[in-house]
Design a protein around this motif. Structure first.
Motif, PDB file in Angstrom:
ATOM      1  N   ARG A 127      -7.550  -4.176  28.352  1.00 28.29           N
ATOM      2  CA  ARG A 127      -7.552  -4.383  26.902  1.00 28.29           C
ATOM      3  C   ARG A 127      -8.862  -3.936  26.259  1.00 28.29           C
ATOM      4  NH1 ARG A 127      -5.384  -8.988  29.120  1.00 28.29           N
ATOM      5  NH2 ARG A 127      -7.281 -10.208  28.807  1.00 28.29           N
ATOM      6  N   VAL A 128      -9.464  -2.905  26.819  1.00 24.72           N
ATOM      7  CA  VAL A 128     -10.775  -2.452  26.360  1.00 24.72           C
ATOM      8  C   VAL A 128     -10.618  -1.459  25.212  1.00 24.72           C
ATOM      9  CG1 VAL A 128     -12.829  -1.159  27.057  1.00 24.72           C
ATOM     10  CG2 VAL A 128     -11.852  -2.868  28.584  1.00 24.72           C
ATOM     11  N   ARG A 129     -11.545  -1.550  24.247  1.00 24.99           N
ATOM     12  CA  ARG A 129     -11.570  -0.620  23.126  1.00 24.99           C
ATOM     13  C   ARG A 129     -12.993  -0.075  22.980  1.00 24.99           C
ATOM     14  NH1 ARG A 129      -7.151  -1.432  24.103  1.00 24.99           N
ATOM     15  NH2 ARG A 129      -5.401  -2.094  22.806  1.00 24.99           N
ATOM     16  N   ASP A 134     -20.816   2.362  26.313  1.00 24.28           N
ATOM     17  CA  ASP A 134     -21.454   1.092  25.939  1.00 24.28           C
ATOM     18  C   ASP A 134     -20.479   0.193  25.192  1.00 24.28           C
ATOM     19  OD1 ASP A 134     -23.703   2.210  26.985  1.00 24.28           O
ATOM     20  OD2 ASP A 134     -24.712   2.539  25.079  1.00 24.28           O
ATOM     21  N   ASP A 135     -19.817   0.760  24.186  1.00 22.69           N
ATOM     22  CA  ASP A 135     -18.874  -0.018  23.392  1.00 22.69           C
ATOM     23  C   ASP A 135     -17.710  -0.522  24.243  1.00 22.69           C
ATOM     24  OD1 ASP A 135     -20.367   0.327  21.116  1.00 22.69           O
ATOM     25  OD2 ASP A 135     -19.173   2.010  20.352  1.00 22.69           O
ATOM     26  N   GLN A 136     -17.244   0.326  25.136  1.00 22.10           N
ATOM     27  CA  GLN A 136     -16.113  -0.051  25.980  1.00 22.10           C
ATOM     28  C   GLN A 136     -16.479  -1.211  26.911  1.00 22.10           C
ATOM     29  OE1 GLN A 136     -15.617   3.811  27.636  1.00 22.10           O
ATOM     30  NE2 GLN A 136     -14.634   4.634  25.801  1.00 22.10           N
ATOM     31  N   LEU A 137     -17.665  -1.142  27.504  1.00 20.68           N
ATOM     32  CA  LEU A 137     -18.078  -2.207  28.401  1.00 20.68           C
ATOM     33  C   LEU A 137     -18.353  -3.508  27.655  1.00 20.68           C
ATOM     34  CD1 LEU A 137     -20.379  -0.200  30.848  1.00 20.68           C
ATOM     35  CD2 LEU A 137     -18.071  -1.070  31.270  1.00 20.68           C
ATOM     36  N   ARG A 138     -18.916  -3.408  26.453  1.00 24.60           N
ATOM     37  CA  ARG A 138     -19.116  -4.620  25.654  1.00 24.60           C
ATOM     38  C   ARG A 138     -17.773  -5.211  25.215  1.00 24.60           C
ATOM     39  NH1 ARG A 138     -23.326  -1.170  23.500  1.00 24.60           N
ATOM     40  NH2 ARG A 138     -25.286  -1.772  24.492  1.00 24.60           N
ATOM     41  N   SER A 139     -16.809  -4.346  24.938  1.00 20.46           N
ATOM     42  CA  SER A 139     -15.468  -4.818  24.617  1.00 20.46           C
ATOM     43  C   SER A 139     -14.858  -5.552  25.802  1.00 20.46           C
ATOM     44  CB  SER A 139     -14.581  -3.635  24.216  1.00 20.46           C
ATOM     45  OG  SER A 139     -13.227  -4.015  24.110  1.00 20.46           O
ATOM     46  N   ALA A 211      -9.465   3.111  31.191  1.00 18.53           N
ATOM     47  CA  ALA A 211      -8.268   2.713  30.449  1.00 18.53           C
ATOM     48  C   ALA A 211      -8.400   2.974  28.961  1.00 18.53           C
ATOM     49  CB  ALA A 211      -7.987   1.230  30.685  1.00 18.53           C
ATOM     50  N   SER A 212      -9.639   3.030  28.457  1.00 15.80           N
ATOM     51  CA  SER A 212      -9.841   3.208  27.025  1.00 15.80           C
ATOM     52  C   SER A 212      -9.987   4.677  26.628  1.00 15.80           C
ATOM     53  CB  SER A 212     -11.082   2.437  26.568  1.00 15.80           C
ATOM     54  OG  SER A 212     -12.237   2.915  27.247  1.00 15.80           O
TER      55      SER A 212
END
Length: 214
Positions: A127-129, A134-139, A211-212
């Motif tokens: 469910r990553v966005r 960086d943004d994906q891992l924080r998501s 996945a994102s």
């Protein structure tokens, strides 16, 4: 920017250096070595102590980059390190509490035990966005926090010590016991719990990034 993981144990000479090396090794294998910085610190650490020789020996036997451990020097946990980290993974629940007691902004949502994080990151990785790594891992970390309490995590398991096969050590599924504090938990048990959890967490982080992708 880079995504920063902070591994925390008590003295920063045993569990957290091993956690950091395991994460670095697995993240690099998944192609995220340049995108993630892994640091370690100790809640009651002194400055500039070397790593535990037994952990160094066991990492060599497991094929992990033990030379990195040979260069390790202990670092006390600070508020600045907690603030810098996008994900904090502690060796056990008591240390997780020690991090949260500092009351740093946003720390509750990004602080987990290592084994807890490994359990939560697996389902959260779908469910990553985000448009950047960086943004994906924080998501992914945000999803881990959102699902905390909604996913049924195992409680206590009984771990067999290879050094003392007639003994059984009850270990909470979120924790890695301290071999320097718990005489029934030799370093072999610590290794057997840390290394797979670090590999599983790194795999889930990489899966979330993949996945994102569009």
């Amino acid at each position: 920017m880079t995504f920063t993981v902070l591994a925390v144990c008590a003295a920063n000479v045993c569990r957290s250096p091993l956690m950091a090396v395991g994460l670095e090794h697995s993240l690099a294998a998944h192609g995220l070595g340049a995108d993630v910085v892994v640091l370690s610190a100790g809640a009651v650490a002194t400055t500039d102590a070397g790593v535990c020789p037994e952990v160094e020996r066991l990492t060599r036997a497991r094929g992990l980059p033990w030379l990195a451990l040979g260069r390790h020097r202990s670092t006390p946990l600070t508020d600045e390190l907690v603030d810098r980290a996008d994900l904090v993974v502690t060796a056990d629940r008591g240390l997780r509490s020690e991090v949260l007691k500092r009351g740093r902004p946003g720390s509750t949502g990004r602080t987990f035990t290592l084994r807890e994080a490994a359990e939560l990151a697996d389902p959260a990785s779908a469910r990553v966005r985000g448009h950047t790594v960086d943004d994906q891992l924080r998501s992914l970390v945000a999803q881990m926090n959102h699902t905390r309490g909604f996913i049924d995590l195992p409680g206590v398991e009984r771990v067999t010590s290879r050094a003392l096969p007639w003994r059984r050590l009850d270990v909470h599924k979120h924790d890695v016991p301290d071999a320097h504090d718990e005489p029934r938990a030799p370093h072999g048990v610590v290794c057997r719990l840390v290394v797979p959890a670090a590999e599983r967490l790194a795999t889930s982080l990489a899966r979330g990034v993949m996945a994102s992708l569009p």
